[in-house]
Design an enzyme around this catalytic site. Structure first.
Site, PDB file in Angstrom:
ATOM      1  N   GLU A  96       0.803  -1.224   0.000  1.00  0.00           N
ATOM      2  CA  GLU A  96       0.000   0.000   0.000  1.00  0.00           C
ATOM      3  C   GLU A  96       0.834   1.272   0.000  1.00  0.00           C
ATOM      4  OE1 GLU A  96      -3.867  -0.182   2.428  1.00  0.00           O
ATOM      5  OE2 GLU A  96      -2.381  -1.227   3.642  1.00  0.00           O
ATOM      6  N   GLY A 130       2.826   9.877  -0.538  1.00  0.00           N
ATOM      7  CA  GLY A 130       1.555  10.199   0.103  1.00  0.00           C
ATOM      8  C   GLY A 130       1.057   9.090   1.000  1.00  0.00           C
ATOM      9  N   CYS A 164      -2.208  20.245   2.629  1.00  0.00           N
ATOM     10  CA  CYS A 164      -3.492  19.573   2.828  1.00  0.00           C
ATOM     11  C   CYS A 164      -4.366  20.329   3.825  1.00  0.00           C
ATOM     12  CB  CYS A 164      -3.270  18.144   3.312  1.00  0.00           C
ATOM     13  SG  CYS A 164      -4.798  17.213   3.573  1.00  0.00           S
ATOM     14  N   CYS A 221      -6.465  17.989   5.976  1.00  0.00           N
ATOM     15  CA  CYS A 221      -5.763  17.345   7.099  1.00  0.00           C
ATOM     16  C   CYS A 221      -5.511  18.325   8.242  1.00  0.00           C
ATOM     17  CB  CYS A 221      -4.429  16.775   6.636  1.00  0.00           C
ATOM     18  SG  CYS A 221      -4.529  15.646   5.244  1.00  0.00           S
ATOM     19  N   ASP A 222      -5.049  19.530   7.916  1.00  0.00           N
ATOM     20  CA  ASP A 222      -4.536  20.456   8.921  1.00  0.00           C
ATOM     21  C   ASP A 222      -5.420  21.664   9.188  1.00  0.00           C
ATOM     22  OD1 ASP A 222      -2.299  18.802   9.017  1.00  0.00           O
ATOM     23  OD2 ASP A 222      -1.232  19.951   7.497  1.00  0.00           O
ATOM     24  N   THR A 279      -9.363  20.513  -6.405  1.00  0.00           N
ATOM     25  CA  THR A 279      -8.741  20.352  -5.087  1.00  0.00           C
ATOM     26  C   THR A 279      -8.710  21.676  -4.347  1.00  0.00           C
ATOM     27  OG1 THR A 279      -7.358  18.519  -5.849  1.00  0.00           O
ATOM     28  CG2 THR A 279      -6.649  19.678  -3.869  1.00  0.00           C
ATOM     29  N   ILE A 322      -2.265  22.816  -6.020  1.00  0.00           N
ATOM     30  CA  ILE A 322      -1.723  23.196  -7.328  1.00  0.00           C
ATOM     31  C   ILE A 322      -1.372  21.996  -8.213  1.00  0.00           C
ATOM     32  CG2 ILE A 322      -0.860  25.440  -6.566  1.00  0.00           C
ATOM     33  CD1 ILE A 322       1.876  24.162  -6.125  1.00  0.00           C
TER      34      ILE A 322
END
Length: 581
Positions: A146, A152, A250, A253-254, A273, A357
């Site tokens: 995985e 990532g 991200c 995430c943050d 995104t 980006i």
């Protein structure tokens, strides 16, 4: 006992499913039991007559069975009641998924594998997991690496996506991490062997191919590459200085971190995104600036409309970021941005900047061995095969146009089917199926359950003897009263890496037993706690011993890294005791 990745050879069409209940009779003499679609099994209370098409020497006889006559052998052990089935299956299932495996665990697992694998799948996400599902159902017994930190988080880019609204079958939408969890569970159910480690190298110069990881080499007759792509960075002068102190790749995430709460932030990019992250940050930030290099947005029309109509989002077109602004060793306080049309430079006051980006394909591991285009994307034929026969690619690693979860899943399906055809046409295929494993897969599919979720502690239910806890009440109690090493995980509901980290920490806590306590803190629910702890991103783990902070670990690390911190705390305590005596 050597670890095993059991193949699961069942096809749904071999059994009759009716109103979510399946009646099965397995092996020589059986008890009647019913298995619900949700995985709950219970013994039948009376004798029942069941029939089953079988490839064993029983033929097609009808068997009359009762509870007292159950004799089922799984994994070499006799099962006398269904109470024996679940632990047996769970032990077997653990051999089919391995998180951040170390060398000993890898060696144990691979000792039970064939000398040459049918197929090794490198990567995860919708492409890798779908390839694993199809390859496993074709009895190819695939190994799936995985990934861990390279390229990532395991599960791919969807692990940092909040809502997926266009994946078929989910009319109300589904979060990216939840979708990946379901795909992963499905791959495991059908017999794929998942190992959460990075691949170090791949050699395609000779056959069988070789895949190297953790100092070990695995041979394979075919390989499916599903390594995806990695988020790009701007590369501005002070980027590394403010990374994790205001700059992140991200927002999902943050973004919930206290340092961004009710403060202005910037999102860089104009695609889906960036638009999604801009919408997401309106939940936490006082205002969001969307910095777009071009003169228009590139995301979907639906997302464009949401962003352009939102009162808390300001879109700045033809804008580039020159550098980050802030005091040395302090947080980000602003950005130097430039208007590409006028050349004017402006200091934009923000406390955070998130990148949206685009991505770079993770093809470095096979560079120079297979055909790549000028941007590093793998070139494939109509059936997903690369320039090397027997090597296939799926997902964003080769997709330069669509880059959707559904197209990635479709390419994973194509790669797996093409792999099976390749192995068959070259007479290299090995099919793995046995009655013991067929029986085990039926019972396993019915009894498999996810690891129990830790419930938030309250005064009435708190038990300091328990190792794992959740919430601020448990944190305060353990901080003041626990004599063990205390690990505090700061997480958020949309944090994909957090999901990868939790099973790793759980294993470490289980290993240390009475020497360790673990508390999980949701920074969205417990913002004051996270702010007081100085948390700037998730996942973050703080280790304490006797109220003293031992170490702070950010991101996802290996079990060995967390073990080292725990050992350090325990050794320091032993030294203090020895010094006092």
């Amino acid at each position: 006992m050597a670890a095993k990745c059991y193949p699961i050879a069942l096809r749904p069409r071999r059994y009759m499913f009716r109103r979510q209940t399946v009646a099965l009779a397995i092996a020589f003499t059986f008890t009647a039991f019913t298995i619900s679609a949700h995985g709950n099994a219970k013994l039948g209370s009376s004798k029942k007559t069941l029939s089953r098409q079988s490839t064993s020497n029983l033929g097609n006889q009808r068997q009359t069975v009762s509870e007292s006559s159950l004799q089922l052998r799984l994994g070499g052990q006799m099962v006398k009641s269904l109470g024996d089935v679940k632990p047996l299956f769970q032990a077997t299932r653990s051999h089919r998924t391995m998180v951040a495996a170390d060398s000993d665990e890898m060696s144990d697992l691979l000792s039970s594998r064939p000398e040459v694998e049918n197929v090794v799948i490198v990567g995860s996400g919708p492409a890798g997991y779908t390839a694993a599902i199809y390859a496993a159902r074709a009895n190819l017994r695939p190994i799936v690496f995985e990934g861990f930190r390279k390229g990532g988080v395991p599960g791919g880019q969807l692990m940092s996506t909040t809502e997926v609204e266009n994946f078929p079958g989910f009319p109300q939408g589904i979060t990216g991490p939840d979708l990946m969890d379901r795909m992963k569970e499905q791959a495991i159910r059908w017999g794929a062997c998942l190992i959460t480690v990075d691949v170090d190298s791949i050699d395609l110069s000779k056959r069988p191919f070789t895949v190297s990881t953790n100092g070990m080499t695995i041979k394979a007759n075919s390989i499916i590459l599903a390594t995806g792509a990695t988020a790009k960075r701007l590369g501005i002068p002070r980027e590394s200085e403010f990374w994790s102190r205001g700059i992140s790749s991200c927002a999902i995430c943050d973004g919930a971190s206290p340092i961004f709460k009710k403060k202005p932030v910037a999102i860089v990019g104009g695609g889906d995104t960036a638009l999604e992250e801009a919408m997401y940050m309106t939940k936490f930030a006082s205002h969001v600036y969307l910095l777009v290099r071009g003169s228009s947005l590139k995301g979907s029309k639906a997302m464009q409309e949401r962003v352009l109509q939102h009162n808390d989002i300001t879109v700045k077109f033809n804008t580039i970021v020159e550098d980050a602004i802030g005091e040395e060793n302090g947080p980000l306080t602003g950005l130097a941005i430039k208007d590409r049309t006028s050349g004017e430079i402006e200091n934009l006051k923000v406390s955070g900047m998130f990148y949206g980006i685009g991505h770079k394909p993770n093809s470095d591991i096979v560079e120079g061995q297979i055909g790549l285009d000028e941007d590093g994307y793998v070139k494939v034929s109509e059936n997903g095969e690369t320039s090397v026969p027997g090597v296939f690619a799926a997902g964003d690693l080769h997709d330069t146009e669509w880059r959707q979860a559904i197209t990635a899943a479709g390419s994973g399906c194509r790669a797996a089917i093409s792999t099976e055809r390749y192995l068959t046409s070259t007479s290299l295929i090995q099919e793995f199926a046995s009655e013991e494993e067929r029986a085990m897969s039926v019972v396993g599919a019915a009894t498999e359950t996810k690891e129990a979720t830790i419930k938030e502690d309250v005064a009435e239910s708190f038990d300091i003897l328990e190792a794992k806890h959740m919430g601020q009440y448990a944190l305060r109690k353990l901080y003041h009263e626990s004599s063990r090493v205390l690990a505090v995980l700061y997480t958020s509901p949309t944090c994909g890496p957090c999901r990868s980290l939790k099973p790793i920490l759980n294993k470490v806590v289980d290993e240390y037993g009475q020497d360790m306590h673990y508390v999980e803190i949701d920074i969205v629910k417990e913002q004051e706690i996270a702010e007081a702890a100085g948390v700037s991103g998730t996942p973050t783990v703080q280790f304490f011993k006797n109220k003293a902070l031992v170490e702070v670990v950010k991101g996802v690390k290996t079990k060995g890294d967390y073990r080292a911190v725990v050992e350090k705390a325990l050794q320091e305590e032993k030294q203090e005791v020895a010094a006092k005596s």
